[in-house]
Scaffold this motif. Structure first.
Motif, PDB file in Angstrom:
ATOM      1  N   THR A  39     -44.843 -62.486   8.035  1.00 33.05           N
ATOM      2  CA  THR A  39     -46.133 -62.326   7.778  1.00 33.05           C
ATOM      3  C   THR A  39     -47.167 -62.551   8.766  1.00 33.05           C
ATOM      4  N   CYS A  40     -48.424 -62.133   8.497  1.00 26.77           N
ATOM      5  CA  CYS A  40     -49.492 -62.235   9.696  1.00 26.77           C
ATOM      6  C   CYS A  40     -50.424 -63.017   9.269  1.00 26.77           C
ATOM      7  N   THR A  41     -50.033 -64.333   8.357  1.00 31.41           N
ATOM      8  CA  THR A  41     -50.986 -65.123   7.811  1.00 31.41           C
ATOM      9  C   THR A  41     -51.871 -65.947   8.755  1.00 31.41           C
ATOM     10  N   GLU A  42     -50.968 -66.490   9.699  1.00 29.97           N
ATOM     11  CA  GLU A  42     -51.408 -67.295  10.756  1.00 29.97           C
ATOM     12  C   GLU A  42     -52.207 -66.210  11.637  1.00 29.97           C
ATOM     13  N   GLU A  43     -52.080 -65.261  12.007  1.00 27.52           N
ATOM     14  CA  GLU A  43     -53.049 -64.395  12.883  1.00 27.52           C
ATOM     15  C   GLU A  43     -54.241 -64.036  11.900  1.00 27.52           C
ATOM     16  N   LEU A  44     -54.160 -63.766  10.647  1.00 29.07           N
ATOM     17  CA  LEU A  44     -55.157 -63.656   9.800  1.00 29.07           C
ATOM     18  C   LEU A  44     -56.210 -64.799   9.841  1.00 29.07           C
ATOM     19  N   PHE A  45     -55.653 -66.017   9.673  1.00 24.33           N
ATOM     20  CA  PHE A  45     -56.588 -67.149   9.631  1.00 24.33           C
ATOM     21  C   PHE A  45     -57.198 -67.365  10.903  1.00 24.33           C
ATOM     22  N   ASP A  46     -56.363 -67.203  12.026  1.00 22.14           N
ATOM     23  CA  ASP A  46     -57.087 -67.460  13.521  1.00 22.14           C
ATOM     24  C   ASP A  46     -58.233 -66.176  13.404  1.00 22.14           C
ATOM     25  N   TYR A  47     -58.061 -65.194  13.283  1.00 25.05           N
ATOM     26  CA  TYR A  47     -59.045 -64.304  13.446  1.00 25.05           C
ATOM     27  C   TYR A  47     -60.303 -64.464  12.582  1.00 25.05           C
ATOM     28  N   LEU A  48     -60.110 -64.755  11.236  1.00 28.34           N
ATOM     29  CA  LEU A  48     -61.118 -64.981  10.410  1.00 28.34           C
ATOM     30  C   LEU A  48     -61.930 -66.375  10.865  1.00 28.34           C
ATOM     31  N   HIS A  49     -61.383 -67.250  11.356  1.00 28.48           N
ATOM     32  CA  HIS A  49     -61.791 -68.499  11.689  1.00 28.48           C
ATOM     33  C   HIS A  49     -62.807 -68.252  12.840  1.00 28.48           C
ATOM     34  N   ALA A  50     -62.345 -67.533  13.865  1.00 32.70           N
ATOM     35  CA  ALA A  50     -63.016 -67.095  14.852  1.00 32.70           C
ATOM     36  C   ALA A  50     -64.240 -66.322  14.547  1.00 32.70           C
ATOM     37  N   LEU A  51     -64.154 -65.493  13.750  1.00 32.92           N
ATOM     38  CA  LEU A  51     -65.181 -64.656  13.419  1.00 32.92           C
ATOM     39  C   LEU A  51     -66.086 -65.243  12.596  1.00 32.92           C
ATOM     40  N   ASP A  52     -65.856 -66.236  11.750  1.00 31.51           N
ATOM     41  CA  ASP A  52     -66.884 -67.003  11.052  1.00 31.51           C
ATOM     42  C   ASP A  52     -67.618 -68.059  12.120  1.00 31.51           C
ATOM     43  N   HIS A  53     -66.910 -68.648  12.780  1.00 27.87           N
ATOM     44  CA  HIS A  53     -67.614 -69.504  13.969  1.00 27.87           C
ATOM     45  C   HIS A  53     -68.628 -68.559  14.742  1.00 27.87           C
ATOM     46  N   CYS A  54     -68.332 -67.460  15.099  1.00 28.49           N
ATOM     47  CA  CYS A  54     -68.989 -66.562  15.931  1.00 28.49           C
ATOM     48  C   CYS A  54     -70.504 -66.371  15.016  1.00 28.49           C
ATOM     49  N   VAL A  55     -70.214 -65.779  13.829  1.00 29.19           N
ATOM     50  CA  VAL A  55     -71.142 -65.534  12.824  1.00 29.19           C
ATOM     51  C   VAL A  55     -72.005 -66.705  12.492  1.00 29.19           C
ATOM     52  N   THR A  56     -71.491 -67.792  12.336  1.00 27.79           N
ATOM     53  CA  THR A  56     -72.380 -68.987  12.190  1.00 27.79           C
ATOM     54  C   THR A  56     -73.266 -69.337  13.220  1.00 27.79           C
ATOM     55  N   ASN A  57     -72.690 -69.431  14.328  1.00 32.09           N
ATOM     56  CA  ASN A  57     -73.525 -69.803  15.485  1.00 32.09           C
ATOM     57  C   ASN A  57     -74.917 -68.704  15.767  1.00 32.09           C
ATOM     58  N   LYS A  58     -75.008 -67.641  15.104  1.00 32.58           N
ATOM     59  CA  LYS A  58     -75.947 -66.748  15.158  1.00 32.58           C
ATOM     60  C   LYS A  58     -76.939 -66.505  13.932  1.00 32.58           C
ATOM     61  N   LEU A  59     -76.180 -66.566  12.768  1.00 36.44           N
ATOM     62  CA  LEU A  59     -76.796 -66.040  11.434  1.00 36.44           C
ATOM     63  C   LEU A  59     -77.954 -67.087  10.992  1.00 36.44           C
TER      64      LEU A  59
END
Length: 85
Positions: free
Chosen positions: A60-80
């Motif tokens: 499954t790609c669960t680990e890859e999905l969580f890593d991607y979403l975590h990085a995306l949320d971190h990027c968004v949070t810094n700017k939002l």
């Protein structure tokens, strides 16, 4: 005047004003501009392609999905939060 309106006033947007969710815009920008997020998105897409190419697999790609979403949320949070009123 109803009791609810008295305690919870409503705010209406102007009809000609197009409302845009800043989170959506920032998320799209982070998805393309942030190098780390982009690398993780590519890793997720490669995993999805690999899993979908096999008829039977336990991978499954669960680990890859969580890593991607975590990085995306971190990027968004810094700017939002700097753009919220």
């Amino acid at each position: 005047m109803s009791l609810l309106r008295r305690f919870f006033p409503t705010v209406r947007a102007q009809e000609d004003e197009e409302l845009v969710d800043p989170q959506v815009v920032i998320r799209e920008n982070c998805n393309e501009a942030d190098k780390h997020t982009k690398e993780l998105r590519i890793r997720l897409e490669e995993c999805n392609n690999r899993v979908n190419s096999k008829s039977q697999t336990a991978e499954t790609c669960t680990e890859e999905l969580f890593d991607y979403l975590h990085a995306l949320d971190h990027c968004v949070t810094n700017k939002l939060f700097s753009q919220l009123k």
